[in-house]
Design a protein around this motif. Structure first.
Motif, PDB file in Angstrom:
ATOM      1  N   GLY A  12       0.806  -1.210   0.000  1.00 30.80           N
ATOM      2  CA  GLY A  12       0.000   0.000   0.000  1.00 30.80           C
ATOM      3  C   GLY A  12       0.840   1.262   0.000  1.00 30.80           C
ATOM      4  O   GLY A  12       0.329   2.365  -0.231  1.00 30.80           O
ATOM      5  N   ALA A  13       2.144   1.128   0.259  1.00 28.60           N
ATOM      6  CA  ALA A  13       3.042   2.279   0.234  1.00 28.60           C
ATOM      7  C   ALA A  13       3.329   2.677  -1.210  1.00 28.60           C
ATOM      8  O   ALA A  13       3.110   1.902  -2.148  1.00 28.60           O
ATOM      9  CB  ALA A  13       4.344   1.937   0.956  1.00 28.60           C
ATOM     10  N   THR A  14       3.837   3.877  -1.385  1.00 29.63           N
ATOM     11  CA  THR A  14       4.208   4.346  -2.717  1.00 29.63           C
ATOM     12  C   THR A  14       5.717   4.505  -2.813  1.00 29.63           C
ATOM     13  O   THR A  14       6.402   4.721  -1.805  1.00 29.63           O
ATOM     14  CB  THR A  14       3.536   5.683  -3.046  1.00 29.63           C
ATOM     15  N   CYS A 202       6.731 -11.205 -11.801  1.00 30.82           N
ATOM     16  CA  CYS A 202       6.585 -10.231 -10.724  1.00 30.82           C
ATOM     17  C   CYS A 202       5.328  -9.383 -10.903  1.00 30.82           C
ATOM     18  O   CYS A 202       4.633  -9.080  -9.922  1.00 30.82           O
ATOM     19  CB  CYS A 202       7.832  -9.350 -10.644  1.00 30.82           C
ATOM     20  N   LYS A 203       5.014  -9.044 -12.127  1.00 34.41           N
ATOM     21  CA  LYS A 203       3.785  -8.284 -12.385  1.00 34.41           C
ATOM     22  C   LYS A 203       2.567  -9.116 -11.993  1.00 34.41           C
ATOM     23  O   LYS A 203       1.632  -8.621 -11.351  1.00 34.41           O
ATOM     24  CB  LYS A 203       3.712  -7.896 -13.857  1.00 34.41           C
ATOM     25  N   GLN A 204       2.575 -10.381 -12.369  1.00 36.90           N
ATOM     26  CA  GLN A 204       1.468 -11.294 -12.046  1.00 36.90           C
ATOM     27  C   GLN A 204       1.282 -11.426 -10.536  1.00 36.90           C
ATOM     28  O   GLN A 204       0.152 -11.487 -10.037  1.00 36.90           O
ATOM     29  CB  GLN A 204       1.768 -12.660 -12.651  1.00 36.90           C
ATOM     30  N   GLU A 205       2.392 -11.457  -9.793  1.00 38.26           N
ATOM     31  CA  GLU A 205       2.335 -11.672  -8.348  1.00 38.26           C
ATOM     32  C   GLU A 205       2.280 -10.383  -7.533  1.00 38.26           C
ATOM     33  O   GLU A 205       2.259 -10.421  -6.306  1.00 38.26           O
ATOM     34  CB  GLU A 205       3.550 -12.498  -7.900  1.00 38.26           C
ATOM     35  N   GLY A 206       2.293  -9.249  -8.213  1.00 38.91           N
ATOM     36  CA  GLY A 206       2.230  -7.983  -7.502  1.00 38.91           C
ATOM     37  C   GLY A 206       3.512  -7.620  -6.779  1.00 38.91           C
ATOM     38  O   GLY A 206       3.493  -6.925  -5.757  1.00 38.91           O
ATOM     39  N   ILE A 207       4.630  -8.088  -7.301  1.00 38.60           N
ATOM     40  CA  ILE A 207       5.944  -7.774  -6.723  1.00 38.60           C
ATOM     41  C   ILE A 207       6.556  -6.634  -7.543  1.00 38.60           C
ATOM     42  O   ILE A 207       6.793  -6.783  -8.736  1.00 38.60           O
ATOM     43  CB  ILE A 207       6.870  -9.002  -6.747  1.00 38.60           C
TER      44      ILE A 207
END
Length: 327
Positions: A12-14, A202-207
């Motif tokens: 949730g951080a930016t 990483c995109k698929q896993e939200g990393i």
């Protein structure tokens, strides 16, 4: 003043999309570079214990906090070095970094490499019987270290934890064992090393991905990416520097990018984001279809003993005696 684009982590951080890298600088250069960067809009700083200049970063931070920025306006990343992979060493290493830079917390703390060295023998402990090689800790697994890392946010000393130089296999291993996904994976990524499979995973896993060496580097005596005719032609076409074009290539792919410079003009220039057209992006991407260059390959060979371990399953690692212990 523009502070650049902002991306999100799975916590949730930016995180600011463009940051300043601090690796491979001569003594006292980083202090000046960090101060210049922050005064000119950078809010993302990338550090590491092994760079041996975090004290310089700390001196620079004293010059800009709170006169230029508040601490909470900065996103500061540092990394756990290989000699602190044993679980009992992890928090102590974080404390050492915080003392060096003079802050109460980090925004992101990464396992620097998926390789463990024995603790207590310096940054590059010598192998007891093999001249020119570093000693390895083959008992401590990545899962052991990751379990200690994911406890750190509870201390308030770090907001998020992640990894660096991890492959898809290594990521899957630590996630399967703990159920906790890294907030980020920092990797070498540029047109000659797009790492498409890793990027997609990483995109698929939200990393989140952060790309280091986005301009390549000249450590291995190979041509600089900024000198490639295709990069220079597009830079001329859009009225930008070759470095700006390469940073924009990474930005187009959606991850954060941390170009490194200690020269004021280049620090400021690298931060001035340009946008590539789809056509120009694809033209630069073609470079990686005919070449494959990992500039940072078993990187400490450039300034330390060799690591006898296969990290990436690259051809150069075929003769390595050891493999990364994931679990």
């Amino acid at each position: 003043m523009s502070f650049g684009k902002i991306l999100s982590l799975n916590t949730g951080a930016t995180i600011p999309q463009i940051g300043l890298g601090t690796w491979l600088s001569k003594p006292n250069e980083v202090e000046n570079a960090v101060e210049i960067a922050v005064r000119n809009g950078y809010r993302h700083l990338d550090l590491a214990r092994v760079y041996e200049n975090q004290d310089e970063v700390g001196r620079a931070l004293k010059k800009v906090i709170p006169s230029v920025v508040k601490r909470e306006d900065l996103f500061i990343t540092s990394k756990l070095w290989n000699n602190a992979h044993q679980p009992k060493e992890v928090e102590k290493a974080l404390d050492e970094t915080l003392a060096q830079i003079g802050t109460d917390y980090l925004d992101l703390y990464l396992i620097h490499w998926p390789v463990a060295f024995p603790p207590g023998q310096g940054l590059f402990p010598k192998h007891p019987s093999k001249e020119g090689e570093v000693a390895l800790d083959l008992d401590t697994s990545l899962v052991d270290t990751w379990k200690a890392m994911i406890e750190l946010p509870k201390t308030g000393k770090v907001r998020a934890v992640g990894v660096s130089n991890f492959t898809v296999e290594q990521l899957k291993g630590i996630i399967a064992a703990t159920g906790v996904k890294p907030a980020a994976n920092q990797i070498e990524a540029h047109p000659l090393l797009p790492q498409d499979d890793l990027v997609a995973y990483c995109k698929q896993e939200g990393i989140h991905l952060t790309a280091y060496s986005p301009l390549g580097n000249n450590l291995v005596g190979k041509p600089k990416l900024t000198d490639y005719p295709a990069v220079q032609a597009i830079a001329k076409k859009v009225g930008a520097t070759p470095a700006q074009v390469l940073v924009a290539w990474g930005v187009y792919r959606g991850y954060s990018v941390i170009p490194k410079s200690v020269q004021e003009e280049r620090i400021i220039s690298n931060f001035k984001q340009i946008e590539l057209s789809k056509e120009d992006y694809e033209e630069i991407t073609k470079l990686g279809q005919t070449q494959h260059t990992r500039y940072v390959f078993n990187i400490p060979c450039n300034y330390s003993p060799r690591w006898d371990i296969n990290i990436f399953n690259e051809p150069e690692e075929e003769k390595a005696s050891n493999k990364v212990k994931i679990q």
